[in-house]
Structures are given as structure tokens and as C-alpha cells.
Design an enzyme around this catalytic site. Structure first.
Site, PDB file in Angstrom:
ATOM      1  N   HIS A   1      13.312 -39.012  51.361  1.00  0.00           N
ATOM      2  CA  HIS A   1      14.242 -38.204  50.567  1.00  0.00           C
ATOM      3  C   HIS A   1      14.870 -37.095  51.404  1.00  0.00           C
ATOM      4  CE1 HIS A   1      15.252 -34.879  47.794  1.00  0.00           C
ATOM      5  NE2 HIS A   1      15.698 -35.864  47.030  1.00  0.00           N
TER       6      HIS A   1
ATOM      7  N   ARG B   1      17.449 -50.480  36.570  1.00  0.00           N
ATOM      8  CA  ARG B   1      17.834 -49.383  37.472  1.00  0.00           C
ATOM      9  C   ARG B   1      19.161 -48.773  37.077  1.00  0.00           C
ATOM     10  NH1 ARG B   1      15.259 -50.597  42.828  1.00  0.00           N
ATOM     11  NH2 ARG B   1      14.495 -52.724  42.644  1.00  0.00           N
TER      12      ARG B   1
ATOM     13  N   ARG C   1      25.337 -50.823  49.798  1.00  0.00           N
ATOM     14  CA  ARG C   1      26.370 -49.824  49.495  1.00  0.00           C
ATOM     15  C   ARG C   1      26.837 -49.261  50.823  1.00  0.00           C
ATOM     16  NH1 ARG C   1      21.841 -45.797  47.007  1.00  0.00           N
ATOM     17  NH2 ARG C   1      20.901 -45.226  48.974  1.00  0.00           N
TER      18      ARG C   1
ATOM     19  N   GLY D   1      17.979 -41.291  44.134  1.00  0.00           N
ATOM     20  CA  GLY D   1      16.744 -40.702  43.614  1.00  0.00           C
ATOM     21  C   GLY D   1      16.953 -39.780  42.420  1.00  0.00           C
TER      22      GLY D   1
ATOM     23  N   MET E   1      18.246 -40.512  39.346  1.00  0.00           N
ATOM     24  CA  MET E   1      18.073 -41.068  38.000  1.00  0.00           C
ATOM     25  C   MET E   1      16.876 -42.027  37.984  1.00  0.00           C
ATOM     26  SD  MET E   1      21.954 -41.530  36.704  1.00  0.00           S
ATOM     27  CE  MET E   1      22.540 -42.250  38.205  1.00  0.00           C
TER      28      MET E   1
ATOM     29  N   TYR F   1      54.210 -26.333  58.310  1.00  0.00           N
ATOM     30  CA  TYR F   1      52.923 -26.239  58.999  1.00  0.00           C
ATOM     31  C   TYR F   1      51.875 -25.588  58.118  1.00  0.00           C
ATOM     32  CZ  TYR F   1      53.910 -21.281  59.775  1.00  0.00           C
ATOM     33  OH  TYR F   1      54.166 -19.952  59.579  1.00  0.00           O
TER      34      TYR F   1
ATOM     35  N   LYS G   1      26.153 -49.702  42.395  1.00  0.00           N
ATOM     36  CA  LYS G   1      25.115 -50.691  42.636  1.00  0.00           C
ATOM     37  C   LYS G   1      25.484 -52.025  41.976  1.00  0.00           C
ATOM     38  CE  LYS G   1      20.104 -50.824  42.385  1.00  0.00           C
ATOM     39  NZ  LYS G   1      19.628 -49.823  43.311  1.00  0.00           N
TER      40      LYS G   1
ATOM     41  N   SER H   1      55.938 -17.489  55.178  1.00  0.00           N
ATOM     42  CA  SER H   1      54.570 -17.988  55.333  1.00  0.00           C
ATOM     43  C   SER H   1      53.829 -17.619  54.050  1.00  0.00           C
ATOM     44  CB  SER H   1      53.908 -17.339  56.544  1.00  0.00           C
ATOM     45  OG  SER H   1      52.581 -17.800  56.638  1.00  0.00           O
TER      46      SER H   1
ATOM     47  N   CYS I   1      49.406 -19.524  55.497  1.00  0.00           N
ATOM     48  CA  CYS I   1      48.418 -18.905  56.381  1.00  0.00           C
ATOM     49  C   CYS I   1      47.232 -18.317  55.614  1.00  0.00           C
ATOM     50  CB  CYS I   1      49.064 -17.857  57.273  1.00  0.00           C
ATOM     51  SG  CYS I   1      49.726 -16.476  56.329  1.00  0.00           S
TER      52      CYS I   1
HETATM   53  C1  PEP Z   1      47.026 -13.929  52.498  1.00  0.00           C
HETATM   54  O1  PEP Z   1      47.159 -13.023  51.683  1.00  0.00           O
HETATM   55  O2  PEP Z   1      46.961 -15.119  52.189  1.00  0.00           O
HETATM   56  C2  PEP Z   1      46.947 -13.618  53.922  1.00  0.00           C
HETATM   57  C3  PEP Z   1      46.903 -14.578  54.821  1.00  0.00           C
HETATM   58  O3  PEP Z   1      46.839 -12.299  54.259  1.00  0.00           O
HETATM   59  P1  PEP Z   1      45.473 -11.482  54.198  1.00  0.00           P
HETATM   60  O4  PEP Z   1      44.375 -12.437  53.919  1.00  0.00           O
HETATM   61  O5  PEP Z   1      45.368 -10.813  55.515  1.00  0.00           O
HETATM   62  O6  PEP Z   1      45.765 -10.537  53.085  1.00  0.00           O
END
Ligand code: PEP
Ligand code: MG
Length: 892
Positions: free
Chosen positions: A469, A96, A353, A105, A107, A865, A26, A778, A845
Site C-alpha cells: 500500500h 469487487r 489497468r 484499496g 473500497m 504567452y 476494472k 499582462s 503573469c
Molecule cells: C498579479 O497580481 O497577478 C501579479 C502577477 O502581481 P503580484 O502578484 O505581484 O501582485
């Protein structure tokens, strides 16, 4: 000497660049507005470091602050010509809070400070409006007693109600000057009664220091702490305090006060949006006591409302406001949320803001502003919070579905939600924790409802406008909200609400549509969101700048299709075990598990082979030549067996076994630590025929699809839970042998890779030798997190929240990668893997593949990836783009 006070207004802006960390949001923006010549009432900001000092010194201020504040007051006096505490022409100020991040809201605020028994007379004389002066004084005593003296505010409200009742009034506006004056006397007596015999402070400097202390003190209030926790705001930031000359929107019909957004914060439409009230103070708009009027004529007409808009009622002030909007957007290059006051025709800017907005609005505003040339495409990418995209990707109400509409309120925060109606926040929290979807229904919400709003799927209020609010907080949280549903009568005590003659009790299902304001009885079906338009445009821009590829974790053709629509560039993890639970197959799976020898297992696997082949054929067809990582069986076998005594007989009969054998086998397979037990490649090592069948199914499917469509699938066969090179070697041999056999039978060859998950610390450390065998890695960060931290992912819920609260981990390490620990193992594995096999393909993954902070880590580590569940694919695309931009713009 450290400077603590920064002045603004007139031709002064001490803050220079308007540093938010120092001045709070502010303060920095008041300074910023003053620096571009906008009409800002003069004032000064006490910087945020004073807040920390205040707490360190047990509520005492640094020595030099007194003189600096006096200098700040003199600055305001110099510009306004008014004098603080002097009856002839008294200066009144507001005090303020203002932290780095907006905490609406949460403080404390004190207005009209500087009034006492003498200055009130002076104000009456100089304004020519005794009623206004005495009304201001009673407001001040009421607010100060609540916020600074912490006296029971209910008693003050009660006194006001009685004063009106005694006089036969309904509205505050009926109170005359002498009525207010009499109430002031009562208020002062109340203070003496409630404040241990002490009188309301008459010295304006005492008033000022009391208010400054209270605002700093409110940084540690419960509600502020809850808000910080929910919004990841660090507790050591502290708030600044802004002291500013008061301007009055309640000086008659040429005065007004309002709140506005330079664009529509719900839809993002490039149209002024806001509310104002004639002859009122700011708190009247926010409190939702009087129903505010529209800002523009177009908005009023669209709503079919009668009372004149500001554009119609105050054309000159409106025109100036529109000029200010334009200047503000050009200066800040973002949509602004402002507060303004018109005092006797003159416009004053009280605050600006960057406005909170829905995900939909964030997207539209970012794309529009880039198209208008106000910001670059790269800035547009950075403006949208990837996690907020979630709001857009989720379904909305099916317009063709029948709906039993109970009533209609204001469309305060878009999205639709169904759930059990509950009438208080504690119940909302409790039921949500038990897994229920709830809609929190309140007359109006206040900061005390934060936890209930957070727990609810949606919020419905009977009172309050679009900037109430409930509306503001719900939009910030991404919860659908319908506010101001005036025909609802809510009885929280009895747990019911009424609309006309209909009665809805706690626990009945209702549906709200925050985009239309409709409130419906029962659950209404939903439809999928629109992915073209602004969403598509921003995604296109994001795809141009990101380096990381984005794949999906999916194992059904439907999920694969959804993921592709969301832009997935392949499958990063297909968990084959999910396919085994299918009702048609589970019996064969159980026969395989229960078989006495390899021959019996193979007989059962032969039944599964055509089913698995069909799975992969469908997936390969949907993925049309994109890479597909398929993981061979991972969970321990007992997961496929019944656990309840009641199921044994039926399962045994289906599998053609006697109950005793089944029970004995289930007992044999029982494990104390299934997560660390006989699972992953350990299954493949002991029962290679299982992996052999799966590999065969993959290659037969690949050949079939290549034959049919010409687009050869690219299978990446992934071995789970590898710890040693030898494990992978054995499993790769099984896969390669199956491949050669299938290729010989089919007379065609398919390109494929065999790689491994890195989800055990040993695998990360020995990545060099594992990469000599494995053709890709992975990172399975779910298992890698649990094995590195020694925390079971299934049991962590019991204590991890405490760990995060106590700052042991900054965030839940199963949601956002523990960069220092798990992250270091990933870095080691990536480096050693690349050294052994230059250019080895690296992905992630685990659940972290859809978490923006973790994606930033993956970008820095140079992975190829990330893979996320279908609905998180767009989030990952945007986060990957932001991470790439941060890297090129930052040190990297
Ligand atoms: C993991 O362990 O990160 C994974 C992707 O395999 P899962 O969650 O199936 O054990
Ligand atoms: Mg795993």
C-alpha cells in the site's frame, strides 16, 4: 429497459468497446481482455449507474436487477460447468468494486463467496484438498463478517492467533484441514455472538446480494471520500461491482498468484516487473505478510535474492504471462498493471489497468513507446501529467555528501526527502500544517494513513514490498518512499524507532532516498536534476506543437539563468520591489520614503539608481536579447518600513532620522486595506520621480548591454494596478521622457514597449481605451482574482478550503483560474484590447501562468504567452503543448 449487467468471459464481452464510464475501469478492462481472447475467469459487471440508483433509493436496487444478476450467474455457471450453491461442484465468486478511476484499496472486496456448510464439503471433494476448502471457508467468513456484516475483525484475528498458539504453531501454513474446520466452527459462533444472535448466512444468494450492497456502500466510506478529494474524483461517478468466478492460487505448489507491471513503474525501464507468491491468494501479496518472490530471473539476480523467480519456478506459466504482457501493451498501447493467478499450472488474468507510475517512469515510457512506434509523439506528449514533472525537476541527494546510513529498505518511490520523523498520521498532518517537513514512519501503511502520507514529505515503512500500500500510494502522490526496511523496529506509542542499538525519537531529522532505499540520520544535501535525456526529448516534441510562448517570473540573475535552462523564452514579470529589500539598499529606500519633500526623495533615489541599473544590466545579459517585462514599483511603501517597535531605533539611526519622525511617518502610511491602498501606479502618480528613476535605470542598463554585447535587450516596461486610461497615459509619459533623456545622453536608441497589467476589473472592462495607450497587456490574475471575487488573497486560506469542499468553487481560484468569472473578464479585455490595437501582445503573469488547467484557458483565449516561476517553466511548456493538441483535436 435499461440494461445494468454486462457479461464477460468465454466468447462473450457484452461491454463492446469496454466503456469505463459505464463499467468502471476494472470491468471495462476485464471485458476488454475477454474481447481479445485472454484467459479471464468469466463474470459480469453491474454498471456504475446502479450505484447512483442505490443511493437515491436508500439502499434499494432497481427491480430488473435481480433477473439480470441471475442471468449473469447462469453465464458463469455455463462456462465453468460449476453451480452456485450446489455442493456437488460449487461455483465460488469474487465480488469487487471498480470505479472509473482506480482507487486502490479504498473500497470493499469479498472473495470465496458461495461457500457454506455444504458447498465446503463439495469443494473439498472436488479439489481433493480438504485443507484448502476449509481454509477458503474460514477466509470467506472472516472477510464477509468484516466487510459486509461490519463485525469487529480484531476478534477473528484473535481467534486465529489463539488457535495457532494452542497448537504450538507459528505460521498459518501449519494449520491442518481439521484445524481450519475447527476454526470455522469458532468463527460461526463469533458471528452469532457479534451479530445480535443471527447466524452466518448459508444461502449463497443472500451472501451475493449482501456483498453487492457492501461494495456499493463502500463508495461512501470515509477513506474513499478522502481519496476522491485528494485525487479530484467526483462523488457522483459511483462504482461498478464485478462478480467473477474464483480461481485459486493456493491449490498447492503448481499454483501461484502475483501482481506485475509490463514495465518498471519506478524507472520506466522496459522490463517486466512484479512479484508473486507460490500457493497463495492475491491478498497475501498485497498484505505484505509473506515476502514475495521476483518475477524474472534478471530481477532476482540483480537483487541478490535466493528464492526462485517465477521465470525459474514456473517456466511455462511465465512464458504465457510474457505473451499476455505483450498482447496487453499492444492492445492498450500503455504500460499495464496486472493481477494474475496460476491455478494448477493454468494462467488466469484477473485484472489489468494502465499502471500508476512515477513522473520519471511516465516520461521514459511515453518517449520509449513513441520511439517503439506503439504511440505517436503527440500521444506521448499527452501521456505525461505536466504537474508531475515537478518530481523530476527537484533535487536529489548529493552522492558525494557524507551520510549516516541507518538502514536500507526497498526503493519504493523515487526522490529524496528530509524531515522530522513522526510515527502516526495525525501527528504528521498536524506538524505539516504547522509548517514542518515530516517523514511519516510506519510499520506498514493502510488506507487510514492517506492524510498523513499526503502531509508528509516522504514515507518510510518497516514492512511491505514494492507493491505494498505504502509503495503504490506514495508513487501515485509523487512522495519519496522507502518500504520494507525490515531492520527497523518501530514503537509508535513511545514515539521512537530502533535500528540495532541506535534509537531515533520523534522530532529527530531523518532523510530517505526513495531511489536507493537508504534511510539516513540527519539532513543530506541535494543536487540539481538532469534535464537532458527523455526529459529533453519530450520537451522538444512539446515545443514543436505548442503555440503559446512560455516566459518566466524572475528577478534575480540566478532565477533567470535557471529559467532559461528550463526553456524560458523571456521574462514575463520582473517584480522590482524585491530588489529594494537588499540589505545594501533598504536604507536608501527608507530615506526616500521618509523624505519630507521631492528634493529629499530625489536625493535618495539618486543613491538607488546605480544599484537598479546593475540589477537590470545583469538580467539583460542573462536574457541575451529575449523580451523582458519589467514592472515598476507595486507594493505600498509601508512594506519597506519596520513594523516592530524594537526595530525603530536602529532603522532611524541608519536613515539619519529621529525615532519620533520615523514612528510618525510609519503611522501616516498605515493602511487598513493595503491590497487596495496606495500601491501600484498610484505610487507613480503621487511620486513620479520613483518611476522616473526606475525607467532611467532600465534604459541606461539596456544601452550599456547593447553597447557591450551587441544584442540589444527588449525592455517592456509594465505599469501595475492600472484602472483607467489616464493613469497609464501619465505613467507612460514619465517612462517615455526618461527614455528620450537617456537615449539623448547615450547617443543610441533602444526599442521598448510600455504596457500595463490588467489586474483590476475596471481595467478589463475599459481595455479598449487602455489599449490605445498601452502597447501590451499582462493579466495579473492574482490581483484580478482577488478584486473580481472580492476575496483577499492573504486571508482566503481561512475559508477557501470550505468553499472548495462545498463545491462553490471547483478548485482554489488562486491556483486555477475561475474561468466563468475572472476568465470572462480576461476574454472581454482581450477582445476589446485587440479591437483597439490589432495584434496587441497579451500574456499572463499571475500564479495561474504555471497551472495546466489555466494554461488551457489561455490557449483557448488566444493569449500570446504565459509566464511562470522558473521551476514551473517546463510544466507550462508541456501544458501549453497539451492545450494546443486538445484544441486542434477538439472542437476548436
Ligand atoms: C498579479 O497580481 O497577478 C501579479 C502577477 O502581481 P503580484 O502578484 O505581484 O501582485
Ligand atoms: Mg498584482
Amino acid at each position: 429497459m435499461t440494461r445494468y449487467v454486462y457479461r464477460f468471459g468465454g466468447n462473450v464481452s457484452d461491454g463492446g468497446a469496454g466503456d469505463k464510464n459505464l463499467l468502471g475501469g476494472k470491468g471495462a478492462n476485464l471485458d476488454g481482455m475477454a474481447s481479445i481472447g485472454l484467459p479471464v475467469p468469466p463474470g459480469f459487471t453491474i454498471s456504475t449507474p446502479v450505484c447512483a440508483l442505490y443511493y437515491e433509493n436508500g439502499g434499494a436496487f432497481p427491480d430488473s436487477l435481480k433477473a439480470e444478476v441471475a442471468n449473469g450467474v447462469a453465464h458463469i455457471e455455463g462456462i465453468t460447468g460449476k453451480k452456485f450453491g450446489v455442493a456437488a461442484d460449487p461455483l465460488l465468486v469474487s465480488v469487487r468494486s471498480g470505479a472509473r478511476a482506480s482507487m486502490p484499496g479504498m473500497m470493499d472486496t469479498v472473495l470465496n463467496l458461495g461457500l457454506n456448510d455444504e458447498t465446503v464439503e463439495g469443494l473439498a471433494a472436488i479439489s481433493g484438498d480438504a485443507r484448502f476448502a476449509w481454509d477458503s471457508y474460514r477466509r470467506f467468513i472472516q472477510m464477509y463478517s468484516d466487510v459486509v456484516l461490519e463485525l469487529d475483525h480484531g476478534r477473528f484475528e484473535e481467534a486465529l492467533e489463539i488457535a495457532k498458539e494452542d497448537r504450538g504453531y507459528h505460521l498459518d501454513t501449519e494449520m491442518t484441514a481439521s484445524d481450519w474446520q475447527a476454526l470455522v466452527a469458532e468463527y460461526k459462533a463469533l458471528v452469532v455472538e457479534l451479530w445480535d444472535g443471527k447466524a452466518f448466512p448459508q444461502d449463497v444468494h443472500d451472501q451475493l446480494w449482501g456483498a453487492i450492497g457492501a461494495v456499493f456502500g463502500s463508495w461512501q466510506s470515509e477513506r474513499a471520500k478522502v481519496y476522491r478529494r485528494l485525487n479530484d474524483i467526483p462523488g457522483d461517478w459511483g462504482t461498478a461491482v464485478n462478480v467473477q468466478a474464483m480461481v485459486f492460487g493456493n491449490m498447492g505448489d503448481t499454483s501461484a498468484t502475483g501482481v506485475a507491471f509490463t514495465r518498471d513503474p519506478a524507472t520506466g525501464e522496459n522490463a517486466y516487473y512484479g512479484e508473486f507468491l507460490i500457493n497463495a491468494q492475491g491478498e497475501d501479496v498485497v498484505a505484505g505478510i509473506r515476502t514475495p518472490q521476483y518475477l524474472t530471473r534478471a530481477a532476482r539476480e540483480r537483487a541478490g535474492a535466493k528464492p526462485a523467480s517465477m521465470e525459474e519456478a514456473m517456466p511455462e506459466a511465465y512464458a504465457e504471462l510474457a505473451r499476455v504482457f505483450d498482447q496487453l501493451e499492444r492492445h492498450y498501447r500503455d504500460m499495464q498493471d496486472i493481477e494474475f493467478t496460476v491455478e494448477r499450472g493454468k494462467l488466469w488474468m484477473l485484472q489489468t489497468r494502465s499502471g500508476k507510475r512515477t513522473a520519471k517512469a511516465a516520461l521514459k515510457i511515453a518517449v520509449d513507446m513513441a520511439n517503439e512506434g506503439l504511440i505517436t509523439q503527440e500521444e506521448a506528449i499527452a501521456r505525461v501529467d505536466p504537474a508531475a514533472l515537478d518530481q523530476l525537476l527537484h533535487p536529489t541527494l548529493d552522492p558525494d555528501a557524507p551520510r549516516d546510513v541507518l538502514t536500507k529498505g526497498l526503493p519504493a518511490s523515487p526522490g529524496a526527502a528530509s524531515g522530522f520523523a513522526v510515527f502516526d498520521s495525525d501527528t504528521a498532518e498536524k506538524r505539516a500544517a504547522a509548517g514542518d517537513a515530516v517523514i511519516l514512519v510506519r510499520v506498514e501503511t493502510s488506507p487510514e494513513d492517506i492524510h498523513g502520507m499526503h502531509a508528509a514529505k516522504g514515507i518510510l515503512t518497516a514492512r511491505g514490498g514494492m507493491t505494498s500500500h505504502a509503495a503504490v500510494v506514495a508513487r501515485g502522490m509523487g512522495r519519496p518512499c522507502v518500504s520494507g526496511a525490515g531492520t527497523l523496529s518501530i514503537n509508535a506509542k513511545e514515539g521512537l524507532m530502533r535500528v540495532g542499538t541506535r534509537e531515533i525519537r520523534e522530532g529527530e531529522v531523518i532523510t530517505i532516498d526513495g531511489s536507493t532505499g537508504e534511510v539516513m540520520l540527519g539532513e543530506v544535501p541535494t543536487i540539481q536534476p538532469e534535464l537532458a535525456g527523455d526529459f529533453g526529448t519530450l520537451m522538444e516534441w512539446a515545443d514543436k506543437v505548442r503555440r503559446l510562448k512560455v516566459r518566466t517570473n524572475a528577478e534575480t540573475p540566478l532565477d533567470c539563468r535557471t529559467a532559461r535552462e528550463f526553456g524560458a523564452e523571456g521574462i514575463g514579470l520582473c517584480r522590482t520591489e524585491h530588489m529594494f529589500f537588499d540589505a545594501a539598499r533598504i536604507t536608501a529606500v527608507r530615506q526616500m520614503i521618509l523624505a519630507a519633500d521631492e528634493k529629499g526623495r530625489r536625493a535618495a533615489l539618486d543613491k538607488l539608481l546605480p544599484e537598479q541599473r546593475k540589477d537590470f544590466t545583469e538580467i539583460f545579459e542573462v536574457m541575451a536579447g529575449l523580451p523582458c517585462t519589467i514592472r515598476l514599483l507595486d507594493p505600498p511603501l509601508h512594506e519597506f518600513l519596520p513594523h516592530e517597535e524594537s526595530e525603530f531605533a536602529e532603522v532611524a539611526a541608519a536613515a539619519g532620522l529621529d525615532v519620533e519622525t520615523l514612528r510618525r511617518r510609519a503611522a501616516e502610511l498605515h493602511e487598513f486595506n493595503p491590497m487596495l491602498g496606495h500601491r501600484g501606479c498610484r505610487l507613480g502618480v503621487t511620486y513620479p520621480e520613483i518611476y522616473e528613476m526606475q525607467a532611467r535605470a532600465i534604459f541606461e542598463a539596456a544601452c550599456e548591454v547593447a553597447e557591450k554585447s551587441g544584442a540589444a535587450p527588449v525592455p517592456e516596461v509594465m505599469i501595475p494596478l492600472v484602472a483607467t486610461r489616464r493613469e497609464l497615459e501619465l505613467m507612460k509619459a514619465v517612462v517615455d521622457k526618461a527614455a528620450q533623456a537617456v537615449f539623448a545622453e547615450k547617443g543610441r536608441t533602444i526599442e521598448y514597449l510600455v504596457g500595463t497589467m490588467i489586474e483590476l476589473p475596471r481595467a478589463a472592462l475599459r481595455a479598449g481605451e487602455i489599449a490605445e495607450v498601452g502597447e501590451f497587456f499582462s493579466f495579473g490574475t492574482n490581483d484580478l482574482t482577488q478584486t473580481t471575487l472580492g476575496v483577499s488573497r492573504d486571508d482566503a486560506g481561512r475559508f477557501l478550503t470550505t468553499y472548495v469542499e462545498k463545491g462553490i468553487y471547483a478548485r482554489d481560484p488562486f491556483v486555477s483560474i475561475d474561468v466563468e468569472g475572472v476568465g470572462e473578464l480576461i476574454e472581454i479585455a482581450a477582445e476589446r484590447g485587440r479591437k483597439a490595437r490589432p495584434g496587441i501582445k497579451l500574456g499572463i503573469c499571475g500564479e495561474h501562468g504555471g497551472d495546466p488547467a489555466s494554461i488551457a484557458f489561455c490557449e483557448q483565449t488566444g493569449l500570446d504567452y504565459v509566464s511562470a516561476s522558473p521551476y514551473r517553466v517546463p510544466i507550462a511548456r508541456l501544458a501549453a503543448a497539451q492545450a494546443a493538441l486538445a484544441r486542434t483535436n477538439g472542437a476548436g
